[in-house]
Design a protein around this motif. Structure first.
Motif, PDB file in Angstrom:
ATOM      1  N   ALA A  70      -9.143  -7.463   9.201  1.00 50.43           N
ATOM      2  CA  ALA A  70     -10.268  -8.301   8.765  1.00 50.43           C
ATOM      3  C   ALA A  70     -11.060  -7.639   7.641  1.00 50.43           C
ATOM      4  O   ALA A  70     -11.616  -8.330   6.778  1.00 50.43           O
ATOM      5  N   GLU A  71     -11.110  -6.322   7.628  1.00 49.01           N
ATOM      6  CA  GLU A  71     -11.811  -5.605   6.558  1.00 49.01           C
ATOM      7  C   GLU A  71     -11.025  -5.645   5.246  1.00 49.01           C
ATOM      8  O   GLU A  71     -11.596  -5.790   4.164  1.00 49.01           O
ATOM      9  N   ILE A  72      -9.706  -5.516   5.338  1.00 49.23           N
ATOM     10  CA  ILE A  72      -8.869  -5.417   4.140  1.00 49.23           C
ATOM     11  C   ILE A  72      -8.602  -6.778   3.505  1.00 49.23           C
ATOM     12  O   ILE A  72      -8.566  -6.919   2.278  1.00 49.23           O
ATOM     13  N   ALA A  73      -8.401  -7.798   4.339  1.00 45.45           N
ATOM     14  CA  ALA A  73      -7.916  -9.095   3.861  1.00 45.45           C
ATOM     15  C   ALA A  73      -8.687  -9.670   2.677  1.00 45.45           C
ATOM     16  O   ALA A  73      -8.066 -10.166   1.718  1.00 45.45           O
ATOM     17  N   PRO A  74     -10.025  -9.650   2.661  1.00 43.54           N
ATOM     18  CA  PRO A  74     -10.732 -10.260   1.517  1.00 43.54           C
ATOM     19  C   PRO A  74     -10.376  -9.647   0.168  1.00 43.54           C
ATOM     20  O   PRO A  74     -10.465 -10.319  -0.867  1.00 43.54           O
ATOM     21  N   HIS A  75      -9.946  -8.384   0.166  1.00 40.18           N
ATOM     22  CA  HIS A  75      -9.593  -7.711  -1.084  1.00 40.18           C
ATOM     23  C   HIS A  75      -8.242  -8.175  -1.632  1.00 40.18           C
ATOM     24  O   HIS A  75      -7.906  -7.874  -2.779  1.00 40.18           O
ATOM     25  N   LEU A  76      -7.469  -8.892  -0.807  1.00 41.35           N
ATOM     26  CA  LEU A  76      -6.111  -9.279  -1.201  1.00 41.35           C
ATOM     27  C   LEU A  76      -6.020 -10.681  -1.782  1.00 41.35           C
ATOM     28  O   LEU A  76      -5.046 -10.997  -2.462  1.00 41.35           O
ATOM     29  N   LEU A  77      -7.014 -11.517  -1.505  1.00 42.87           N
ATOM     30  CA  LEU A  77      -6.981 -12.880  -2.035  1.00 42.87           C
ATOM     31  C   LEU A  77      -6.927 -12.864  -3.557  1.00 42.87           C
ATOM     32  O   LEU A  77      -7.656 -12.119  -4.219  1.00 42.87           O
ATOM     33  N   GLY A  78      -6.046 -13.683  -4.099  1.00 37.25           N
ATOM     34  CA  GLY A  78      -5.895 -13.767  -5.552  1.00 37.25           C
ATOM     35  C   GLY A  78      -4.983 -12.723  -6.154  1.00 37.25           C
ATOM     36  O   GLY A  78      -4.690 -12.771  -7.357  1.00 37.25           O
ATOM     37  N   LEU A  90      -4.086  -0.395  -3.485  1.00 40.24           N
ATOM     38  CA  LEU A  90      -5.376  -1.048  -3.308  1.00 40.24           C
ATOM     39  C   LEU A  90      -5.866  -0.901  -1.870  1.00 40.24           C
ATOM     40  O   LEU A  90      -7.046  -0.575  -1.633  1.00 40.24           O
ATOM     41  N   MET A  91      -4.982  -1.125  -0.913  1.00 44.93           N
ATOM     42  CA  MET A  91      -5.381  -0.983   0.485  1.00 44.93           C
ATOM     43  C   MET A  91      -5.835   0.433   0.792  1.00 44.93           C
ATOM     44  O   MET A  91      -6.800   0.643   1.535  1.00 44.93           O
ATOM     45  N   ASP A  92      -5.165   1.424   0.202  1.00 42.12           N
ATOM     46  CA  ASP A  92      -5.562   2.815   0.427  1.00 42.12           C
ATOM     47  C   ASP A  92      -6.913   3.131  -0.200  1.00 42.12           C
ATOM     48  O   ASP A  92      -7.638   4.010   0.278  1.00 42.12           O
ATOM     49  N   VAL A  93      -7.270   2.424  -1.266  1.00 43.91           N
ATOM     50  CA  VAL A  93      -8.572   2.630  -1.912  1.00 43.91           C
ATOM     51  C   VAL A  93      -9.696   2.006  -1.089  1.00 43.91           C
ATOM     52  O   VAL A  93     -10.737   2.622  -0.858  1.00 43.91           O
ATOM     53  N   VAL A  94      -9.487   0.776  -0.646  1.00 39.41           N
ATOM     54  CA  VAL A  94     -10.580   0.062   0.033  1.00 39.41           C
ATOM     55  C   VAL A  94     -10.671   0.391   1.517  1.00 39.41           C
ATOM     56  O   VAL A  94     -11.699   0.111   2.155  1.00 39.41           O
ATOM     57  N   PHE A  95      -9.616   1.013   2.092  1.00 42.01           N
ATOM     58  CA  PHE A  95      -9.619   1.321   3.521  1.00 42.01           C
ATOM     59  C   PHE A  95      -8.875   2.639   3.708  1.00 42.01           C
ATOM     60  O   PHE A  95      -7.644   2.667   3.720  1.00 42.01           O
ATOM     61  N   VAL A 101      -2.983  -0.059  10.395  1.00 41.18           N
ATOM     62  CA  VAL A 101      -3.744  -1.262  10.065  1.00 41.18           C
ATOM     63  C   VAL A 101      -3.079  -2.016   8.912  1.00 41.18           C
ATOM     64  O   VAL A 101      -3.092  -3.254   8.859  1.00 41.18           O
ATOM     65  N   LYS A 102      -2.481  -1.273   7.993  1.00 41.00           N
ATOM     66  CA  LYS A 102      -1.924  -1.858   6.775  1.00 41.00           C
ATOM     67  C   LYS A 102      -0.466  -2.302   6.934  1.00 41.00           C
ATOM     68  O   LYS A 102       0.078  -2.977   6.055  1.00 41.00           O
TER      69      LYS A 102
END
Length: 370
Positions: A70-78, A90-95, A101-102
């Motif tokens: 739930a924390e990561i998902a918004p960063h992936l839209l688009g 990107l996932m490693d940067v934001v989380f 989890v990834k």
């Protein structure tokens, strides 16, 4: 192409044969899966799954995966789902950290990208190496008689490879291993897996008393150095599993000569793409390799099958059919199993047809605004 919709589900997957038992009283009666779907603006959907074995096996738990997704998902839209490596960074940067989890997100990206290219995932992972992979089955921890009986049943079903759970009381486990070895046909491949349950002292006790048994010693102790100290004292091949969490571990194991083989768990490493990278390096370094995961049904097992069948046959140990462990069925066209061998489904991506109606209500649903 971009990711336009993300959904995530939590699904309990009870075991067909009841509780799965390891040493020291560790047991689970189900996988607790987190399943992710990513849908592109072109209408293609990719699927991913991770399912920890209780809270005692890996540094992972389903509630943590649920919160993290739930924390990561918004960063992936688009974002472009075909840029799998870029999304991983990107996932490693934001989380930071928490690779489990990834894992389902990365798996879904890989599935979506392969479906968009109209090729099976195995093609993305290096190409198919053979038609099927040999399966093993687990002799779970229990009484001496129960383990010998289970081993006879498994080999009677045509399986030639078994993993025997040890890692508890050493003297009792010596009896267990001996009874299992006596119960199965000559030539059966036996792995004695302690799941990091012993000190080096205990592991050497077991190894010394079981020299007459032909087996592979799997993860006797928690750390690489502890396993290395045991390896120096025994004449059995050694495979490490829990010790392999990333590139640094793999390089340390190679540099120290701590093992002959590795078991790579998709969720422990952080997804299909990172597992593929470690798998390729392990092969180049001369390790024998098993690719599997901590659990899951058809989605996760399909990913395991694609990774296994893109591993060179001469470096491949075996695989496991987790989708046959559980009572729930989440997809049509699962990895085909015939006797003691498993193939990959036909079709692009993972090759399976997920049945969303069997997953329940998503705990997360996000869509990009038009």
């Amino acid at each position: 192409m971009c990711i336009s919709t993300i959904r995530a589900y939590r699904l309990r997957q009870p075991f067909v044969e009841g509780p799965y038992k390891m040493s020291k009283g560790r047991a689970a009666d189900a996988f607790d899966a987190v399943i992710v779907s990513l849908t592109s603006d072109t209408g293609i959907t990719g699927w991913g799954e991770m399912a920890p074995l209780g809270t005692f096996y890996s540094a992972a738990f389903a509630a943590g995966a649920e919160a993290g997704v739930a924390e990561i998902a918004p960063h992936l839209l688009g974002r472009d789902p075909q840029a799998v490596a870029q999304l991983g960074r990107l996932m490693d940067v934001v989380f930071k950290g928490h690779p489990y989890v990834k894992s389902a997100i990365d798996m879904a990206c890989c599935d979506l990208a392969a479906r968009a290219a109209q090729v099976p995932l195995v093609t993305f992972l290096g190409g198919r190496e053979g038609e099927t992979v040999e399966l093993y089955k687990v002799v779970t921890h229990g009484s001496v008689d129960a383990m010998a009986k289970l081993a006879r049943r498994i080999t009677g079903e045509g399986f030639n490879r078994i993993q025997v759970k040890v890692g508890g009381d050493v003297r009792s486990d010596i009896e267990r291993a001996a009874a299992v070895a006596d119960a199965v046909p000559k030539g059966t491949v036996i792995f004695c897996d302690a799941n990091a349950g012993w000190t080096p002292f205990q592991a050497r006790q077991f190894a010394d008393a079981s020299r007459a048994i032909d087996y592979v010693f799997e993860q006797p102790c928690p750390t690489i150095d502890e396993c290395l100290s045991v390896r120096r004292a025994v004449d059995k091949p050694m495979v490490l599993d829990e010790s392999v969490t990333g590139l640094e571990d793999l390089l340390a194991i190679h540099h120290k000569g701590a093992a002959d083989g590795l078991t790579l768990k998709i969720s422990r490493i952080g997804g299909v793409s990172k597992t593929r990278s470690l798998r390729d390096l392990a092969v180049d370094l001369g390790f024998m390799v098993t690719v599997e995961d901590t659990g899951g049904a058809e989605i996760d097992t399909a990913a395991m099958a694609h990774l296994s069948l893109s591993t060179p046959e001469e470096r491949r140990l075996h695989a496991i059919a987790f989708h046959e462990w559980v009572t729930v069925k989440t997809a049509k066209s699962p990895p085909p199993v015939k006797g003691n061998r498993m193939g990959i489904p036909d079709g692009p991506g993972l090759g399976i047809d997920v049945l969303p109606e069997r997953l329940g209500k998503p705990f997360l649903e996000l869509s990009e605004r038009p």
